[in-house]
Design a protein around this motif. Structure first.
Motif, PDB file in Angstrom:
ATOM      1  N   LEU A  99       0.855  -1.179   0.000  1.00  0.00           N
ATOM      2  CA  LEU A  99       0.000   0.000   0.000  1.00  0.00           C
ATOM      3  C   LEU A  99       0.886   1.221   0.000  1.00  0.00           C
ATOM      4  O   LEU A  99       1.799   1.324   0.822  1.00  0.00           O
ATOM      5  CB  LEU A  99      -0.892  -0.003   1.256  1.00  0.00           C
ATOM      6  N   ARG A 100       0.617   2.143  -0.919  1.00  0.00           N
ATOM      7  CA  ARG A 100       1.372   3.392  -0.901  1.00  0.00           C
ATOM      8  C   ARG A 100       0.830   4.294   0.194  1.00  0.00           C
ATOM      9  O   ARG A 100      -0.378   4.394   0.399  1.00  0.00           O
ATOM     10  CB  ARG A 100       1.272   4.099  -2.248  1.00  0.00           C
ATOM     11  N   GLY A 101       1.729   4.982   0.872  1.00  0.00           N
ATOM     12  CA  GLY A 101       1.314   5.915   1.911  1.00  0.00           C
ATOM     13  C   GLY A 101       0.334   6.950   1.398  1.00  0.00           C
ATOM     14  O   GLY A 101      -0.618   7.299   2.090  1.00  0.00           O
ATOM     15  N   ARG A 102       0.542   7.414   0.187  1.00  0.00           N
ATOM     16  CA  ARG A 102      -0.358   8.437  -0.364  1.00  0.00           C
ATOM     17  C   ARG A 102      -1.779   7.922  -0.552  1.00  0.00           C
ATOM     18  O   ARG A 102      -2.713   8.699  -0.684  1.00  0.00           O
ATOM     19  CB  ARG A 102       0.181   8.967  -1.683  1.00  0.00           C
ATOM     20  N   ASP A 103      -1.953   6.590  -0.575  1.00  0.00           N
ATOM     21  CA  ASP A 103      -3.266   5.993  -0.805  1.00  0.00           C
ATOM     22  C   ASP A 103      -3.946   5.494   0.464  1.00  0.00           C
ATOM     23  O   ASP A 103      -5.068   4.973   0.400  1.00  0.00           O
ATOM     24  CB  ASP A 103      -3.145   4.825  -1.795  1.00  0.00           C
ATOM     25  N   VAL A 104      -3.317   5.661   1.612  1.00  0.00           N
ATOM     26  CA  VAL A 104      -3.904   5.177   2.864  1.00  0.00           C
ATOM     27  C   VAL A 104      -5.274   5.801   3.087  1.00  0.00           C
ATOM     28  O   VAL A 104      -6.199   5.138   3.557  1.00  0.00           O
ATOM     29  CB  VAL A 104      -2.963   5.450   4.061  1.00  0.00           C
ATOM     30  N   GLY A 105      -5.447   7.056   2.717  1.00  0.00           N
ATOM     31  CA  GLY A 105      -6.713   7.759   2.911  1.00  0.00           C
ATOM     32  C   GLY A 105      -7.867   7.209   2.102  1.00  0.00           C
ATOM     33  O   GLY A 105      -9.015   7.600   2.310  1.00  0.00           O
ATOM     34  N   ARG A 106      -7.596   6.288   1.208  1.00  0.00           N
ATOM     35  CA  ARG A 106      -8.684   5.627   0.483  1.00  0.00           C
ATOM     36  C   ARG A 106      -9.364   4.580   1.356  1.00  0.00           C
ATOM     37  O   ARG A 106     -10.409   4.051   0.996  1.00  0.00           O
ATOM     38  CB  ARG A 106      -8.164   5.019  -0.811  1.00  0.00           C
ATOM     39  N   PHE A 107      -8.749   4.301   2.499  1.00  0.00           N
ATOM     40  CA  PHE A 107      -9.340   3.422   3.502  1.00  0.00           C
ATOM     41  C   PHE A 107      -9.840   4.279   4.663  1.00  0.00           C
ATOM     42  O   PHE A 107      -9.283   5.341   4.947  1.00  0.00           O
ATOM     43  CB  PHE A 107      -8.306   2.429   4.057  1.00  0.00           C
ATOM     44  N   SER A 108     -10.845   3.774   5.359  1.00  0.00           N
ATOM     45  CA  SER A 108     -11.275   4.430   6.593  1.00  0.00           C
ATOM     46  C   SER A 108     -10.305   4.028   7.704  1.00  0.00           C
ATOM     47  O   SER A 108      -9.532   3.072   7.561  1.00  0.00           O
ATOM     48  CB  SER A 108     -12.694   3.985   6.964  1.00  0.00           C
ATOM     49  N   ARG A 109     -10.383   4.756   8.809  1.00  0.00           N
ATOM     50  CA  ARG A 109      -9.541   4.396   9.954  1.00  0.00           C
ATOM     51  C   ARG A 109      -9.876   2.995  10.442  1.00  0.00           C
ATOM     52  O   ARG A 109      -8.987   2.245  10.824  1.00  0.00           O
ATOM     53  CB  ARG A 109      -9.703   5.428  11.064  1.00  0.00           C
ATOM     54  N   GLN A 110     -11.159   2.614  10.409  1.00  0.00           N
ATOM     55  CA  GLN A 110     -11.557   1.266  10.818  1.00  0.00           C
ATOM     56  C   GLN A 110     -10.962   0.221   9.875  1.00  0.00           C
ATOM     57  O   GLN A 110     -10.472  -0.816  10.320  1.00  0.00           O
ATOM     58  CB  GLN A 110     -13.087   1.134  10.850  1.00  0.00           C
ATOM     59  N   GLU A 111     -10.961   0.480   8.583  1.00  0.00           N
ATOM     60  CA  GLU A 111     -10.395  -0.464   7.621  1.00  0.00           C
ATOM     61  C   GLU A 111      -8.890  -0.613   7.820  1.00  0.00           C
ATOM     62  O   GLU A 111      -8.351  -1.727   7.719  1.00  0.00           O
ATOM     63  CB  GLU A 111     -10.701  -0.025   6.197  1.00  0.00           C
ATOM     64  N   VAL A 112      -8.205   0.487   8.124  1.00  0.00           N
ATOM     65  CA  VAL A 112      -6.767   0.406   8.394  1.00  0.00           C
ATOM     66  C   VAL A 112      -6.521  -0.404   9.657  1.00  0.00           C
ATOM     67  O   VAL A 112      -5.625  -1.246   9.693  1.00  0.00           O
ATOM     68  CB  VAL A 112      -6.129   1.809   8.479  1.00  0.00           C
ATOM     69  N   PHE A 113      -7.326  -0.184  10.683  1.00  0.00           N
ATOM     70  CA  PHE A 113      -7.196  -0.989  11.894  1.00  0.00           C
ATOM     71  C   PHE A 113      -7.345  -2.467  11.554  1.00  0.00           C
ATOM     72  O   PHE A 113      -6.560  -3.307  12.013  1.00  0.00           O
ATOM     73  CB  PHE A 113      -8.218  -0.588  12.958  1.00  0.00           C
ATOM     74  N   GLU A 114      -8.326  -2.812  10.733  1.00  0.00           N
ATOM     75  CA  GLU A 114      -8.554  -4.215  10.375  1.00  0.00           C
ATOM     76  C   GLU A 114      -7.375  -4.785   9.575  1.00  0.00           C
ATOM     77  O   GLU A 114      -6.960  -5.927   9.820  1.00  0.00           O
ATOM     78  CB  GLU A 114      -9.862  -4.352   9.605  1.00  0.00           C
ATOM     79  N   LEU A 115      -6.825  -4.003   8.656  1.00  0.00           N
ATOM     80  CA  LEU A 115      -5.656  -4.460   7.896  1.00  0.00           C
ATOM     81  C   LEU A 115      -4.462  -4.709   8.810  1.00  0.00           C
ATOM     82  O   LEU A 115      -3.772  -5.727   8.699  1.00  0.00           O
ATOM     83  CB  LEU A 115      -5.276  -3.440   6.821  1.00  0.00           C
ATOM     84  N   VAL A 116      -4.210  -3.769   9.722  1.00  0.00           N
ATOM     85  CA  VAL A 116      -3.073  -3.899  10.645  1.00  0.00           C
ATOM     86  C   VAL A 116      -3.304  -5.045  11.625  1.00  0.00           C
ATOM     87  O   VAL A 116      -2.396  -5.843  11.889  1.00  0.00           O
ATOM     88  CB  VAL A 116      -2.793  -2.570  11.368  1.00  0.00           C
ATOM     89  N   ALA A 117      -4.520  -5.151  12.153  1.00  0.00           N
ATOM     90  CA  ALA A 117      -4.820  -6.241  13.085  1.00  0.00           C
ATOM     91  C   ALA A 117      -4.678  -7.592  12.394  1.00  0.00           C
ATOM     92  O   ALA A 117      -4.119  -8.536  12.968  1.00  0.00           O
ATOM     93  CB  ALA A 117      -6.226  -6.075  13.662  1.00  0.00           C
ATOM     94  N   ASP A 118      -5.158  -7.694  11.171  1.00  0.00           N
ATOM     95  CA  ASP A 118      -5.005  -8.948  10.423  1.00  0.00           C
ATOM     96  C   ASP A 118      -3.531  -9.248  10.159  1.00  0.00           C
ATOM     97  O   ASP A 118      -3.110 -10.410  10.208  1.00  0.00           O
ATOM     98  CB  ASP A 118      -5.787  -8.908   9.113  1.00  0.00           C
ATOM     99  N   ALA A 119      -2.751  -8.218   9.871  1.00  0.00           N
ATOM    100  CA  ALA A 119      -1.311  -8.410   9.671  1.00  0.00           C
ATOM    101  C   ALA A 119      -0.677  -8.931  10.962  1.00  0.00           C
ATOM    102  O   ALA A 119       0.125  -9.874  10.932  1.00  0.00           O
ATOM    103  CB  ALA A 119      -0.647  -7.102   9.233  1.00  0.00           C
ATOM    104  N   TRP A 120      -1.040  -8.323  12.079  1.00  0.00           N
ATOM    105  CA  TRP A 120      -0.515  -8.759  13.381  1.00  0.00           C
ATOM    106  C   TRP A 120      -0.914 -10.208  13.646  1.00  0.00           C
ATOM    107  O   TRP A 120      -0.077 -11.028  14.033  1.00  0.00           O
ATOM    108  CB  TRP A 120      -1.036  -7.833  14.480  1.00  0.00           C
ATOM    109  N   LEU A 121      -2.189 -10.533  13.428  1.00  0.00           N
ATOM    110  CA  LEU A 121      -2.672 -11.897  13.664  1.00  0.00           C
ATOM    111  C   LEU A 121      -1.942 -12.913  12.792  1.00  0.00           C
ATOM    112  O   LEU A 121      -1.708 -14.042  13.217  1.00  0.00           O
ATOM    113  CB  LEU A 121      -4.176 -11.973  13.405  1.00  0.00           C
ATOM    114  N   SER A 122      -1.572 -12.516  11.581  1.00  0.00           N
ATOM    115  CA  SER A 122      -0.899 -13.441  10.671  1.00  0.00           C
ATOM    116  C   SER A 122       0.516 -13.788  11.132  1.00  0.00           C
ATOM    117  O   SER A 122       1.071 -14.803  10.716  1.00  0.00           O
ATOM    118  CB  SER A 122      -0.854 -12.864   9.250  1.00  0.00           C
ATOM    119  N   GLN A 123       1.083 -12.971  12.013  1.00  0.00           N
ATOM    120  CA  GLN A 123       2.465 -13.185  12.462  1.00  0.00           C
ATOM    121  C   GLN A 123       2.579 -13.521  13.947  1.00  0.00           C
ATOM    122  O   GLN A 123       3.618 -13.996  14.393  1.00  0.00           O
ATOM    123  CB  GLN A 123       3.310 -11.942  12.165  1.00  0.00           C
TER     124      GLN A 123
END
Length: 144
Positions: A99-123
């Motif tokens: 994900l490009r930093g410039r495109d993070v705003g295309r996600f909501s804060r909740q969606e970013v939380f879910e992406l990061v939480a899923d990344a954490w869970l995967s590791q």
């Protein structure tokens, strides 16, 4: 209540830091690596020849790597219409999306939380993942 405000790169940092048992490698201040149990789950990449602007040929300097649980999950995420998530041949077979930093705003804060939480869970270890998931049932999920 879900936070549908547009996310920022700072939200990615805030969410990654809010996950339990996280260590942050800040040896390169502009490109931290967030780890759980020594395993990276969010990584801010340096410029690499595999991620370039197709118009200018310039290497992207704002790529964020987010781990995923499986190749199948990766393909599902990448197949979503209009997603800013992408991959490059360098990451073929790697359980991650970009994900490009410039495109993070295309996600909501909740969606970013879910992406990061899923990344954490995967590791995270199974024990840590289970404990965190159990806690989420009794707490307001998020990283605000």
């Amino acid at each position: 209540m879900a936070d549908d405000r547009p996310a920022s790169v700072q939200d990615v940092h805030r969410c990654a830091e809010a996950m339990p048992h996280v260590a942050v490698d800040r040896s390169d201040l502009d490109h931290p690596v967030y780890r759980v149990g020594g395993r990276p789950f969010v990584l801010f990449r340096t410029r690499r020849p595999d991620a370039v602007d197709v118009t200018t040929g310039e290497r992207y300097d704002d790529v964020i790597v987010l781990w995923v649980a499986s190749e199948e999950e990766k393909q599902v995420l990448l197949s979503q219409p209009g997603t800013p998530l992408f991959t490059t041949p360098h990451f073929d077979g790697h359980r991650s999306v970009l994900l490009r930093g410039r495109d993070v705003g295309r996600f909501s804060r909740q969606e970013v939380f879910e992406l990061v939480a899923d990344a954490w869970l995967s590791q995270a270890s199974a024990r840590r993942a289970r404990a965190w998931l159990d806690q989420q049932g009794s707490a307001d999920a998020g990283c605000a």
